[in-house]
Each structure stands twice: as C-alpha cells, then as structure tokens.
Design a protein around this motif. Structure first.
Motif, PDB file in Angstrom:
ATOM      1  N   THR A   1      15.331  13.687   5.842  1.00  0.00           N
ATOM      2  CA  THR A   1      14.833  13.338   4.508  1.00  0.00           C
ATOM      3  C   THR A   1      14.976  11.839   4.251  1.00  0.00           C
ATOM      4  N   ASN A   2      14.717  11.043   5.279  1.00  0.00           N
ATOM      5  CA  ASN A   2      14.983   9.610   5.203  1.00  0.00           C
ATOM      6  C   ASN A   2      13.762   8.812   4.742  1.00  0.00           C
ATOM      7  N   TYR A   3      14.058   7.624   4.201  1.00  0.00           N
ATOM      8  CA  TYR A   3      12.996   6.689   3.808  1.00  0.00           C
ATOM      9  C   TYR A   3      13.617   5.304   3.650  1.00  0.00           C
TER      10      TYR A   3
ATOM     11  N   GLU B   1       5.798  10.593  -1.495  1.00  0.00           N
ATOM     12  CA  GLU B   1       7.045   9.975  -1.072  1.00  0.00           C
ATOM     13  C   GLU B   1       7.285  10.216   0.419  1.00  0.00           C
ATOM     14  N   ALA B   2       7.639   9.156   1.124  1.00  0.00           N
ATOM     15  CA  ALA B   2       7.919   9.260   2.558  1.00  0.00           C
ATOM     16  C   ALA B   2       9.184  10.068   2.779  1.00  0.00           C
TER      17      ALA B   2
ATOM     18  N   THR C   1       0.817  -1.218   0.000  1.00  0.00           N
ATOM     19  CA  THR C   1       0.000   0.000   0.000  1.00  0.00           C
ATOM     20  C   THR C   1       0.846   1.262   0.000  1.00  0.00           C
ATOM     21  N   ASP C   2       1.860   1.312   0.856  1.00  0.00           N
ATOM     22  CA  ASP C   2       2.677   2.518   0.990  1.00  0.00           C
ATOM     23  C   ASP C   2       4.068   2.324   0.398  1.00  0.00           C
TER      24      ASP C   2
ATOM     25  N   ARG D   1      10.325   1.613  -2.885  1.00  0.00           N
ATOM     26  CA  ARG D   1      10.643   2.858  -2.206  1.00  0.00           C
ATOM     27  C   ARG D   1       9.470   3.244  -1.320  1.00  0.00           C
ATOM     28  N   GLU D   2       9.741   3.566  -0.054  1.00  0.00           N
ATOM     29  CA  GLU D   2       8.678   3.872   0.899  1.00  0.00           C
ATOM     30  C   GLU D   2       7.878   5.105   0.480  1.00  0.00           C
TER      31      GLU D   2
END
Length: 262
Positions: free
Chosen positions: A225-227, A123-124, A52-53, A114-115
């Motif tokens: 700015t992490n994911y 975008e996470a 989903t995410d 990618r999260e």
C-alpha cells in the motif's frame, strides 16, 4: 528581545499573506511544462514540475480537513505563499506554517504532493515486492520553524504511516526508518538552501535510499500500500514552536520530481 528565524531567501522574496487561498487566473495559450521561453515568468507550479500524477495537500482549510487540490485543477493552481512557482521558472516553493491545518492522522501541517495514477484520478498504491518503484527529487530545505527546527522533504509512505523519509533537524539531515527518525545520518552540517538529490528505489521487499547518487541505507519493507510524497511537511506546531503564526514555517524548494514504475 527580537526572535531569530532559521531561513534562507533566494531570488525574489514574496510577502507572507494569510492562509486564505488565491486561485490564479488561467492564461490562454500557456506552453506545456518545460517548454517555456527563456526568461518567461511561470504562473503555476505545474509550469515548472510535471504534476500530472500528483495531488496536493495544503496547510489551509477546516480543522483536520486540509485543502486538497487534484487534477485537472492542479494544472492551473497556485496558492502564495504555500505553493508557488519561482518567477524564474526554476523551482517550486512548498511552505507549511506551524499554525497550519493538519490531517486527522497527523499533528503537523504540510504543503505536500501525494502520488496519484491515471492522470491524477486515483491514489497510487504499489507493492515493494512487485516491480521496481523509483522517486527522484532535487530539492533544498529553505526555512525551518523556530524552537523545533524539524522538516521532512520527501518520503515513502505505506498505508497509515511513513516508511522512510528525508528529515532535517537543524543542520542534521537524516534518513528515517519507521519510528526511528535517526536511523541514518546523511550529514551533520547541512546548510539551508543547499540543493541535493533524494532518491528512493523500492524493489524485492527493500527500499534503497540515495543522497546525491550514493546509496546511504537499505530499508527492509514488505508492503503493498505504498506511495511517494514530496514537499514541506513541517514537524512542529503551536504546542512546541513559537510564535504561533504564519511567519513561523518550514519551506522546501523542489526543482525536479520524477517517478518511474517498471
């Protein structure tokens, strides 16, 4: 002289096709992920993992412009052999060949998640100094490219560069820190096909990294700015690995992926 490959095969083996994407047709009345009947065949990776995410980057497309699949298309998408569900519904295979398309910021191809947030719309982007951010992945490295048998299976990414990753080099499994790809040696006798649990926990300006439930190292990182990313990020290309074709690839098998933010 015949060349050798570093590869392990499990279950049903699919023939390697060209880099052309194939969209699987939608099935009416498909049960939600994790609710399929025993023995059922899975049409899509989203029948196996909760995607989903997430969004997907594939090693196909135009030069420095690889194919990206976002929600809601990702829910009913597969692309054999690069991104496919195992027939037994137990895991998803991610594959990136050395001749694959790369992003503009990397020399290496990937079939990688990618999260994202808000059901895959955005975008996470999160801070290591605010809240607690956790990724748990159950995965196995299944194949490595020739001559440069290097492959990344899961990572914390920050801004324009990775912060820490699980990286396999032959039989040596490392946890990296920034540009130090040999920061921490987890094991020097990893066997292809061995499933393990990779875990990142980011909190209070640090990232604790776990292997099968045991903390291996702590990375100091203060960034907002992490994911998370997970899949097959092959660390080889046609300049350093032969042959330059679809049969020379890295592959990762993922049976569980879970992200929590508190």
């Amino acid at each position: 002289m015949p060349r050798t490959r570093t590869v392990v095969l499990a279950g049903l083996t699919a023939a390697v096709s060209s880099a052309t994407l194939a969209l699987s047709s939608a099935q009416a009345g498909t049960p939600a992920p994790y609710e399929r009947a025993a023995g059922a065949r899975c049409a899509y990776p989203a029948d196996v993992l909760d995607l989903t995410d997430w969004k997907l980057t594939l090693p196909t497309g135009d030069d420095e412009d690889p194919t990206e699949i976002t929600q809601p298309k990702l829910a009913t998408f597969s692309a054999k052999p690069w991104f496919r569900a195992e027939s037994g519904c137990e895991a998803v295979r991610f594959r990136a060949a050395v001749n694959g398309v790369t992003t503009s910021g990397s020399r290496y191809p990937r079939a990688e998640l990618r999260e994202m947030t808000d059901g895959g719309e955005d975008e996470a982007e999160w801070s290591t100094s605010k809240g607690k951010h956790t990724l748990v992945v159950r995965e196995a490295f299944m194949a490595l490219p020739d001559k440069r048998p290097y492959l990344v299976g899961a990572q914390v990414h920050g801004g324009d560069d990775d912060v820490t990753v699980f990286r396999l080099e032959g039989t040596k499994l490392y946890i990296t820190e920034g540009d130090d790809r040999h920061h921490h040696l987890v094991t020097d006798d990893y066997e292809l096909g061995t499933e393990f649990e990779a875990k990142f926990v980011a909190e209070d300006g640090e990232i604790d990294v776990y292997y099968n439930g045991r903390r291996q190292t702590t990375i100091e990182h203060d960034g907002d700015t992490n994911y998370f990313k997970a899949g097959a990020y092959t660390q080889a290309n046609c300049d350093n690995s032969e042959p330059c074709d679809d049969d020379n690839y890295g592959e990762v098998r993922i049976s569980r992926i879970e992200v929590t933010h508190t």
